[in-house]
Design a protein around this motif. Structure first.
Motif, PDB file in Angstrom:
ATOM      1  N   GLU A  28       0.848  -1.192   0.000  1.00 24.32           N
ATOM      2  CA  GLU A  28       0.000   0.000   0.000  1.00 24.32           C
ATOM      3  C   GLU A  28       0.879   1.236   0.000  1.00 24.32           C
ATOM      4  O   GLU A  28       1.872   1.293   0.712  1.00 24.32           O
ATOM      5  CB  GLU A  28      -0.898   0.020   1.243  1.00 24.32           C
ATOM      6  N   SER A  51      -4.510   5.154   5.131  1.00 29.83           N
ATOM      7  CA  SER A  51      -5.498   6.182   5.421  1.00 29.83           C
ATOM      8  C   SER A  51      -6.433   5.648   6.492  1.00 29.83           C
ATOM      9  O   SER A  51      -6.440   4.464   6.786  1.00 29.83           O
ATOM     10  CB  SER A  51      -6.288   6.517   4.156  1.00 29.83           C
ATOM     11  N   ASN A  52      -7.204   6.528   7.067  1.00 35.64           N
ATOM     12  CA  ASN A  52      -8.201   6.084   8.033  1.00 35.64           C
ATOM     13  C   ASN A  52      -9.471   5.757   7.276  1.00 35.64           C
ATOM     14  O   ASN A  52     -10.406   6.537   7.225  1.00 35.64           O
ATOM     15  CB  ASN A  52      -8.456   7.163   9.092  1.00 35.64           C
ATOM     16  N   SER A  53      -9.474   4.589   6.675  1.00 35.06           N
ATOM     17  CA  SER A  53     -10.619   4.117   5.913  1.00 35.06           C
ATOM     18  C   SER A  53     -11.157   2.878   6.613  1.00 35.06           C
ATOM     19  O   SER A  53     -10.520   1.842   6.619  1.00 35.06           O
ATOM     20  CB  SER A  53     -10.185   3.789   4.486  1.00 35.06           C
ATOM     21  N   PHE A  54     -12.321   3.023   7.230  1.00 32.39           N
ATOM     22  CA  PHE A  54     -12.894   1.935   8.006  1.00 32.39           C
ATOM     23  C   PHE A  54     -13.798   1.044   7.171  1.00 32.39           C
ATOM     24  O   PHE A  54     -13.919  -0.142   7.424  1.00 32.39           O
ATOM     25  CB  PHE A  54     -13.680   2.485   9.202  1.00 32.39           C
ATOM     26  N   PHE A  55     -14.419   1.620   6.159  1.00 33.04           N
ATOM     27  CA  PHE A  55     -15.385   0.914   5.318  1.00 33.04           C
ATOM     28  C   PHE A  55     -14.668   0.364   4.090  1.00 33.04           C
ATOM     29  O   PHE A  55     -13.886   1.069   3.453  1.00 33.04           O
ATOM     30  CB  PHE A  55     -16.496   1.889   4.911  1.00 33.04           C
ATOM     31  N   THR A  56     -14.931  -0.894   3.751  1.00 33.51           N
ATOM     32  CA  THR A  56     -14.329  -1.513   2.570  1.00 33.51           C
ATOM     33  C   THR A  56     -15.443  -2.020   1.661  1.00 33.51           C
ATOM     34  O   THR A  56     -15.984  -3.100   1.884  1.00 33.51           O
ATOM     35  CB  THR A  56     -13.414  -2.694   2.979  1.00 33.51           C
ATOM     36  N   GLY A  60     -10.498  -2.663   7.230  1.00 31.81           N
ATOM     37  CA  GLY A  60     -10.242  -1.260   6.942  1.00 31.81           C
ATOM     38  C   GLY A  60      -8.750  -0.986   6.920  1.00 31.81           C
ATOM     39  O   GLY A  60      -7.925  -1.849   7.192  1.00 31.81           O
ATOM     40  N   TYR A  61      -8.429   0.256   6.600  1.00 31.51           N
ATOM     41  CA  TYR A  61      -7.045   0.699   6.543  1.00 31.51           C
ATOM     42  C   TYR A  61      -6.867   1.827   7.537  1.00 31.51           C
ATOM     43  O   TYR A  61      -7.360   2.927   7.325  1.00 31.51           O
ATOM     44  CB  TYR A  61      -6.700   1.191   5.130  1.00 31.51           C
ATOM     45  N   PHE A  62      -6.179   1.531   8.638  1.00 32.72           N
ATOM     46  CA  PHE A  62      -5.894   2.563   9.624  1.00 32.72           C
ATOM     47  C   PHE A  62      -4.688   2.144  10.447  1.00 32.72           C
ATOM     48  O   PHE A  62      -4.383   0.963  10.591  1.00 32.72           O
ATOM     49  CB  PHE A  62      -7.117   2.834  10.521  1.00 32.72           C
TER      50      PHE A  62
END
Length: 182
Positions: A64, A68-73, A95-97
């Motif tokens: 990656e 990022s602070n992405s909780f929803f996939t 998610g990505y955090f």
């Protein structure tokens, strides 16, 4: 976005490290590392981990570009991938955090897939069979698992799976530590 091979070369060059130095620190041969950087050789997870350790980065930095602070996939945003010496197809579900500790995955085993790579590493693993039947070997014991069955074990035990059927197997796995990304 850089691919994994370009990222390895970038990190090495930015650290003013020669292939010889990377070889000495990682225990991987200079010729192998050169082929990897050119994209002419694939990497096993263990080799990638050795390189990550030398660079003092997580393995995720190779997959990656940013965290990022992405909780929803969303389903359409998932990318499938495979690892060297494995016929299994993986898709990240989490998610990505920063700071996350669980690695949720959707795994698909092809019909008649024989024993895959034997893994063992620190952490733990949990599997839930969504569809199909799989033979999961953990330590010295083999478990026949069907839809709805689960298994949870310490990852330091040797473990592998095989699909003896004519149908694909779909399963959810939750692993620690995170080995593919942050």
């Amino acid at each position: 976005m850089e691919n994994i091979y370009e990222r390895i070369r970038s990190l090495r060059v930015n650290m003013n490290m020669t292939l010889k130095e990377l070889s000495e620190k990682s225990g991987l041969s200079i010729s192998f590392l050169s082929q990897v950087e050119r994209g002419n050789s694939s990497l096993a997870i263990t080799s990638l981990q050795k390189i990550a350790d030398v660079f003092n980065v997580s393995m995720s930095s190779f997959f990656e570009s940013t965290v990022s602070n992405s909780f929803f996939t969303p389903a359409e945003g998932r990318k499938s991938f495979q690892i060297e010496r494995s016929n299994s197809v993986f898709a990240r579900l989490g998610g990505y955090f920063s700071g996350k500790v669980l690695e949720p995955l959707h795994i698909i085993l092809a019909p008649r897939q024989e024993k895959d790579v034997v893994f063992n590493h620190p952490g733990e693993e949990f599997y839930y069979i969504l569809k199909g039947s799989v033979l999961m070997t953990v330590g010295e014991k083999e478990y026949e698992m069907n839809e709805g069955d689960t298994i949870h074990f310490p990852s330091m035990l040797d473990h592998t799976w095989r699909n003896p059927t004519e149908e694909s197997v779909h399963m959810i796995a939750v692993l620690t530590p995170i080995i593919f990304h942050e």
